[in-house]
Scaffold this active site. Structure first.
Site: not given
Ligand code: NAD
Length: 266
Positions: A143, A157
């Protein structure tokens, strides 16, 4: 469109969201696929694809990526059905938001188990077949979060997604002599069940406004479509990307580029 004719791919987290987009792009490009997911609804998603692309060759496998034995079984089932395993798309992932001082060790470990160990397990399950074949490709869903940017509440995360960049680089170097390429995607935002859930966690009264606000900050003015991410995974898995390994490919509509929201001519 990438050419994946005669390629066999295993795709994790394939029941919904980006995994569905990746599965669609792979089938459209001619690949035979094994769609892996924790949710039994993966079979419904596969049935939609079988209807949309008659003649497509798709199997499903219900498994938790955090469980190495289950991932070994998923890879074995793929090879049993299709005779080989050319590409592994390590897409399954989770995201839970919480202020850092309130984030429990359980939430932290959940991200480590699914996002980091899940990718680790998928790679370890697939690589032995690729070594035997003398060729392979792995595409990992990292990401922009963690490696490039982050928002508050994303500690677990962000940490887990940044770790996948390190894993990508190491595996790329380690397996380059064995003709196995390893790359990762760094996506900004796509509208998926994950992002809809994050919008509810961010603004429970008006989650839709949280999603609209994401789009406002993207120079392209919108979120990615899952199929656009799928096309990137298809390219990176295909022989068209034969000299690309160890790369982090940003796919974010230029979301991470603007220095300000107020200075400039547009
Ligand atoms: N959507 C985004 O904007 C975005 C941005 C950057 C990166 N990503 C990454 O892309 C990947 C997919 O995201 P998404 O938005 O489609 O998520 P999603 O939550 O919408 O879908 C994830 C899928 O993975 C499955 N899954 C979850 N845990 C699993 C497990 N332990 N084992 C097997 N399957 C499991 C779910 O059942 C679901 O079908 C994730 O790794 C995510 O971190 C997403």
């Amino acid at each position: 469109m990438a050419n994946l004719k005669d390629k066999v791919a295993l795709i994790t987290g394939a029941a919904a969201g980006l995994g569905e987009g990746i599965a669609t792009a792979y089938v459209k490009s001619g690949a035979k696929i094994c769609m892996v997911d924790l949710s039994k609804s993966v079979e419904d998603t596969a049935n939609k694809l079988r209807e949309q692309y008659p003649g497509s060759e798709i199997i499903t496998f219900v498994a938790n990526v955090a469980d190495k034995e289950q991932m070994k079984a998923a890879a074995a089932a793929t090879v049993e059905k299709f005779g080989r395993l050319d590409i592994a798309c390590c897409n399954a992932g989770v995201c839970r938001l919480a202020p850092f001082e309130e984030m429990t060790d359980e939430i932290r470990d959940f991200h480590i188990d699914v996002n980091i160990k899940g990718t680790w397990n998928t790679c370890q399950a697939a690589i032995p077949y690729m070594l035997k074949q003398g060729k392979g490709a792995i595409v990992i869903a990292s990401s922009v979060t963690g490696d490039i940017v982050a928002d508050g509440g994303e500690a677990a995360y962000a940490m887990s997604k940044a770790a996948l960049v390190g894993l990508t680089r190491c595996l790329a170097v380690e397996y380059a002599p064995k003709n196995i390429r390893v790359n990762c995607s760094q996506l900004g935002y796509a509208r998926t069940p994950m992002v809809e859930k994050m919008a509810v966690e961010s603004n429970p009264e008006d989650p839709e406004s949280a999603i609209t606000a994401i789009a406002r900050n993207v120079p392209m003015g919108r979120l990615a479509k899952p199929i656009e991410v799928g096309e990137l995974f298809a390219f990176l898995g295909s022989d068209d990307a034969s000299y690309i390994t160890g790369s982090q490919v940003v796919i974010d509509g230029a979301a991470t580029l603007p220095e300000t929201n107020s200075i400039g001519t547009n």
